[in-house]
Motif scaffolding. Structure first.
Motif, PDB file in Angstrom:
ATOM      1  N   THR A  65      -4.856   0.713  45.307  1.00 39.05           N
ATOM      2  CA  THR A  65      -4.596   0.422  47.050  1.00 39.05           C
ATOM      3  C   THR A  65      -5.111   1.131  48.277  1.00 39.05           C
ATOM      4  OG1 THR A  65      -2.835   2.062  47.414  1.00 39.05           O
ATOM      5  CG2 THR A  65      -2.373  -0.328  46.227  1.00 39.05           C
ATOM      6  N   ALA A  66      -5.338   0.238  49.611  1.00 34.87           N
ATOM      7  CA  ALA A  66      -6.364   0.520  49.928  1.00 34.87           C
ATOM      8  C   ALA A  66      -6.701  -0.068  51.552  1.00 34.87           C
ATOM      9  CB  ALA A  66      -8.226   0.303  49.736  1.00 34.87           C
ATOM     10  N   TYR A  67      -6.178   0.539  52.091  1.00 36.03           N
ATOM     11  CA  TYR A  67      -6.399  -0.269  53.694  1.00 36.03           C
ATOM     12  C   TYR A  67      -7.873  -1.371  54.423  1.00 36.03           C
ATOM     13  CZ  TYR A  67      -2.573   3.033  54.667  1.00 36.03           C
ATOM     14  OH  TYR A  67      -1.294   4.057  54.529  1.00 36.03           O
ATOM     15  N   LEU A  70      -9.683  -0.071  57.636  1.00 39.71           N
ATOM     16  CA  LEU A  70     -10.582   1.302  57.389  1.00 39.71           C
ATOM     17  C   LEU A  70     -11.852   1.180  56.212  1.00 39.71           C
ATOM     18  CD1 LEU A  70      -8.452   4.106  58.088  1.00 39.71           C
ATOM     19  CD2 LEU A  70     -10.067   2.772  60.036  1.00 39.71           C
ATOM     20  N   GLY A 140       2.548   4.917  52.065  1.00 41.83           N
ATOM     21  CA  GLY A 140       2.232   3.769  53.133  1.00 41.83           C
ATOM     22  C   GLY A 140       2.004   2.298  53.660  1.00 41.83           C
ATOM     23  N   ALA A 175      -9.132   6.677  38.168  1.00 42.66           N
ATOM     24  CA  ALA A 175     -10.587   6.934  37.636  1.00 42.66           C
ATOM     25  C   ALA A 175     -10.193   8.257  38.589  1.00 42.66           C
ATOM     26  CB  ALA A 175     -10.552   6.102  38.778  1.00 42.66           C
ATOM     27  N   SER A 176     -10.765   9.609  37.326  1.00 40.49           N
ATOM     28  CA  SER A 176     -10.461  10.767  37.621  1.00 40.49           C
ATOM     29  C   SER A 176     -12.000  11.659  37.978  1.00 40.49           C
ATOM     30  CB  SER A 176     -10.126  11.670  37.177  1.00 40.49           C
ATOM     31  OG  SER A 176     -10.177  11.397  35.750  1.00 40.49           O
TER      32      SER A 176
ATOM     33  N   ALA B  27     -18.369   8.658  54.116  1.00 41.90           N
ATOM     34  CA  ALA B  27     -17.729   9.373  52.499  1.00 41.90           C
ATOM     35  C   ALA B  27     -16.689   8.026  52.648  1.00 41.90           C
ATOM     36  CB  ALA B  27     -17.315  10.058  52.387  1.00 41.90           C
ATOM     37  N   GLY B  29     -14.787   7.816  54.432  1.00 40.69           N
ATOM     38  CA  GLY B  29     -14.478   6.735  56.205  1.00 40.69           C
ATOM     39  C   GLY B  29     -13.009   6.435  56.534  1.00 40.69           C
ATOM     40  N   THR B  30     -11.931   6.709  56.536  1.00 41.49           N
ATOM     41  CA  THR B  30     -10.311   6.817  56.912  1.00 41.49           C
ATOM     42  C   THR B  30     -10.803   7.268  58.346  1.00 41.49           C
ATOM     43  OG1 THR B  30     -10.253   8.858  55.511  1.00 41.49           O
ATOM     44  CG2 THR B  30      -9.692   6.741  54.722  1.00 41.49           C
ATOM     45  N   ALA B  34     -11.923   5.271  61.912  1.00 41.82           N
ATOM     46  CA  ALA B  34     -11.359   5.221  62.886  1.00 41.82           C
ATOM     47  C   ALA B  34     -11.963   5.970  63.938  1.00 41.82           C
ATOM     48  CB  ALA B  34      -9.908   6.276  62.795  1.00 41.82           C
ATOM     49  N   ALA B  79      -7.462  11.575  43.307  1.00 43.75           N
ATOM     50  CA  ALA B  79      -8.167  11.723  41.682  1.00 43.75           C
ATOM     51  C   ALA B  79      -7.736  13.786  42.102  1.00 43.75           C
ATOM     52  CB  ALA B  79      -9.527  12.023  41.622  1.00 43.75           C
ATOM     53  N   GLN B 100      -2.112  15.684  47.300  1.00 43.34           N
ATOM     54  CA  GLN B 100      -0.825  14.712  47.405  1.00 43.34           C
ATOM     55  C   GLN B 100       0.026  15.073  48.669  1.00 43.34           C
ATOM     56  OE1 GLN B 100      -0.031  13.495  44.281  1.00 43.34           O
ATOM     57  NE2 GLN B 100       1.530  11.737  45.299  1.00 43.34           N
ATOM     58  N   SER B 104      -1.410   9.028  53.244  1.00 45.65           N
ATOM     59  CA  SER B 104      -0.346   8.041  52.249  1.00 45.65           C
ATOM     60  C   SER B 104      -1.274   7.978  50.645  1.00 45.65           C
ATOM     61  CB  SER B 104      -0.400   6.692  53.387  1.00 45.65           C
ATOM     62  OG  SER B 104      -1.147   6.685  53.086  1.00 45.65           O
ATOM     63  N   PRO B 105      -0.305   6.951  50.385  1.00 46.43           N
ATOM     64  CA  PRO B 105      -1.330   6.562  48.842  1.00 46.43           C
ATOM     65  C   PRO B 105      -2.793   5.757  48.918  1.00 46.43           C
ATOM     66  CG  PRO B 105       0.731   5.846  48.326  1.00 46.43           C
ATOM     67  CD  PRO B 105       0.603   6.464  49.886  1.00 46.43           C
ATOM     68  N   GLN B 106      -2.511   5.140  49.823  1.00 43.30           N
ATOM     69  CA  GLN B 106      -4.067   4.202  50.084  1.00 43.30           C
ATOM     70  C   GLN B 106      -4.605   5.550  50.803  1.00 43.30           C
ATOM     71  OE1 GLN B 106      -0.200   3.566  51.239  1.00 43.30           O
ATOM     72  NE2 GLN B 106      -0.450   1.352  51.386  1.00 43.30           N
ATOM     73  N   LEU B 107      -4.400   6.258  51.547  1.00 39.27           N
ATOM     74  CA  LEU B 107      -5.449   7.206  52.456  1.00 39.27           C
ATOM     75  C   LEU B 107      -6.078   8.119  50.898  1.00 39.27           C
ATOM     76  CD1 LEU B 107      -4.232   7.361  55.633  1.00 39.27           C
ATOM     77  CD2 LEU B 107      -6.004   6.296  55.045  1.00 39.27           C
ATOM     78  N   ARG B 108      -4.791   8.139  49.783  1.00 41.12           N
ATOM     79  CA  ARG B 108      -5.739   8.996  49.898  1.00 41.12           C
ATOM     80  C   ARG B 108      -6.929   8.400  48.250  1.00 41.12           C
ATOM     81  NH1 ARG B 108      -0.595  11.173  49.612  1.00 41.12           N
ATOM     82  NH2 ARG B 108       0.201  10.169  48.462  1.00 41.12           N
ATOM     83  N   HIS B 109      -6.601   7.174  47.778  1.00 39.52           N
ATOM     84  CA  HIS B 109      -6.799   6.758  46.806  1.00 39.52           C
ATOM     85  C   HIS B 109      -8.870   6.359  47.769  1.00 39.52           C
ATOM     86  CE1 HIS B 109      -4.215   4.288  45.990  1.00 39.52           C
ATOM     87  NE2 HIS B 109      -3.985   5.784  44.501  1.00 39.52           N
ATOM     88  N   MET B 110      -9.155   6.261  49.097  1.00 35.39           N
ATOM     89  CA  MET B 110     -10.036   6.369  49.616  1.00 35.39           C
ATOM     90  C   MET B 110     -10.338   7.555  50.425  1.00 35.39           C
ATOM     91  SD  MET B 110      -8.208   3.639  52.260  1.00 35.39           S
ATOM     92  CE  MET B 110      -9.975   3.164  53.260  1.00 35.39           C
ATOM     93  N   TRP B 245       4.723  10.653  54.897  1.00 38.91           N
ATOM     94  CA  TRP B 245       2.871  10.503  55.373  1.00 38.91           C
ATOM     95  C   TRP B 245       2.919  11.208  56.885  1.00 38.91           C
ATOM     96  CZ3 TRP B 245       1.475   4.754  56.499  1.00 38.91           C
ATOM     97  CH2 TRP B 245      -0.126   4.371  57.095  1.00 38.91           C
TER      98      TRP B 245
END
Lengths: 180, 331
Positions: A65-67, A70, A140, A175-176, B27, B29-30, B34, B79, B100, B104-110, B245
């Motif tokens: 998931t991503a926003y 942004l 989120g 992915a890690s 990188a 971009g979060t 913004a 990751a 951790q 938020s989960p989405q921001l941590r993915h990005m 969050w």
């Protein structure tokens, strides 16, 4: 090799959205959200806060998931984008969507596409989450109507009913950074 | 958002060649996007680093007789928080806890770890383009006599915005170093030396006063964490207003090595209290060589805030950081 810069005017960008190859002609400053909504007619992802704080624009990029608000569209070339529009098959709703209806997991509905995408992604990575894991995975996505208890109930119920209809995706691992 | 041109880097060298005062690395971009949407930042070119392969790898390496962990700067926070080698490691787990508990989960993915360390402050005056605050090149800090509930209690000005990173606090307790690539070559800098208090003579082309020594034409490529000695343990404690969050009101990271309940080594870092992640030397001095008793912990918590100078609306942080530190030392 020097980097070849494109823009600031419109440039062609190739995107893979919900399994389809789409080409758009856009400025590099355009976010994925604005391109989905205004160029590709995919208005399911919503523009809420526009600054990564509400989750209404949640999409799945390369399985996570991503926003979209942004994320630059130009940064999505070569990546796989999934939106709320890919979740149901025609009239056949995804079990997460059925569960949101069953448990009244919304009031105004504005945040619902983002909530559903976050829940679908959670269940693809973790088909049997605990309540704590649901709360964490959905953290989120803000619901200003405060439907949180029903949202959590809906996601847990969808998990109990089993949602593994896409084995290629449901088995995906996170992915890690092991590659390269 | 102001228009800009965009290019994908395929190597660090390529990226370095393209970076300059108004040509910035991108990188996750979060933070940057913004800032650009608010037009608090307006680079003319973005150099996408995400297309450089291998900058998101985590590897254990030998350095002399010591082992150390290399975390590529493009490693995402998600990751990092799902790396079993850290999560299951008592000595390193504070880093996973900090990652951790970020965003938020989405921001941590990005979001990437490298970007997280160099993000700009969250101060509402700084983030408002209509407010010409000192940090972004204006004349004065509006928080000092204004709405300063979330601002600093240690270190003083001229900017009173706290550094928002959680992982930076954990990495400071873990004595991490950073690998930096520049046109003149590579350099290694301890995280403690990487962060510097903002000062008038350190300013970017767009007016911004940075709190790191990273130059505009340099790239942070990796974070290096030394393998802790046997019997080390670490913990990250974060206090927030909301249960999920949120940025830290305050946070504390402790890395301790005990022998028979006596503190042999201690590194203590505090977040949410100063313009940079704050090393609490005074706390370490109280702890080292002493049995870890409730009295010692109380003494240590007091030492953490001995120099505190709260502003009008943030005196609560003095008690809050003491409590966070007590909890960190009790685990």
């Amino acid at each position: 090799m020097a980097i070849s810069f494109r823009g600031p005017g419109p440039i062609p960008i190739d995107l893979n959205v919900n399994g389809e190859e789409r080409t758009v002609f856009i400025e590099p400053r355009r976010t994925l959200l604005s391109v989905l909504r205004e160029e590709l007619g995919l208005t399911g992802a919503k523009h809420g806060c526009g600054r990564g704080q509400c989750g209404a624009c949640t999409v799945i990029i390369d399985g996570e998931t991503a926003y979209a608000c942004l994320t630059l569209a130009v940064d999505c070339e070569g990546r796989s984008i999934r939106t709320i529009e890919s979740v149901s098959h025609g009239e056949q709703l995804h079990p997460v969507q059925e569960a949101f209806i069953e448990h009244d997991g919304y009031q105004c509905g504005f945040c619902t596409p983002g909530q559903v995408v976050a829940a679908v992604s959670l269940l693809e990575h973790n088909p049997s989450p605990t309540e704590a894991e649901v709360r964490e995975a959905m953290a989120g996505n803000v619901c200003r109507c405060g439907a949180y208890p029903n949202i959590v109930t809906a996601v847990l119920d969808a998990a109990r009913q089993g949602t593994g209809r896409d084995p290629g995706v449901s088995g995906a691992t996170v992915a890690s950074g092991e590659e390269g | 958002m102001k228009p800009f041109s965009h290019g994908n880097a395929t190597s660090i060298e390529e990226a370095l060649e393209a970076l300059s005062g108004m040509s910035w690395p991108l990188a996750g971009g979060t933070d940057l996007l913004a800032l650009m949407k608010e037009e608090v930042a307006a680079p003319e070119r973005l150099v996408n680093l995400k297309t450089i392969l291998g900058l998101d790898a985590i590897a254990e390496r030998q350095s002399g007789n010591e082992n150390e962990w290399h975390i590529g700067a493009l490693t995402t926070l998600s990751a990092l928080s799902q790396t079993p080698a850290f999560a299951d490691h008592l000595g390193l787990r504070c880093l996973v806890q900090a990652a951790q508990e970020s965003a938020s989960p989405q921001l941590r993915h990005m979001a990437t770890l490298g970007g997280n360390l160099v993000q700009r402050p969250r101060c509402w005056y700084f983030r408002n383009r209509h407010v010409p605050c000192w940090r972004k090149g204006g004349r004065r800090c509006f928080a000092f006599k204004g709405e300063n509930k979330y601002h600093t209690i240690l270190g003083g000005g001229p900017c009173y915005a706290v550094h928002p990173s959680d992982p930076a606090v954990a990495l400071l307790a873990l004595n991490a170093s950073l690998l930096i690539a520049g046109a003149q070559g590579r350099r290694v800098v301890s995280l403690e030396d990487f962060y510097v208090m903002p000062r008038p003579d350190r300013q970017r082309e767009d007016g911004y006063h940075p709190v790191t020594i990273l130059e505009p034409n340099e790239i942070l490529t990796a974070i290096v964490v030394p393998e802790p000695q046997a019997n080390s343990r670490s913990v990250y404690v974060k206090r927030t207003e909301r249960g999920a969050w949120d940025f830290a009101l305050v946070s504390a990271a402790a890395s301790l090595r005990l022998e028979d309940d006596v503190v042999k080594e201690a590194r203590i870092a505090l977040g949410g209290v100063a313009a940079i992640p704050w090393r609490a030397n005074a706390v370490e001095e109280v702890l080292i060589g002493q049995p870890l008793s409730p009295e010692l912990i109380e003494h240590a918590a007091g030492a953490a805030v001995a120099e505190a100078k709260p502003l009008e609306h943030n005196a609560y942080k003095v008690d809050l950081i003491k409590g966070a530190l007590r909890q960190a030392l009790q685990i």
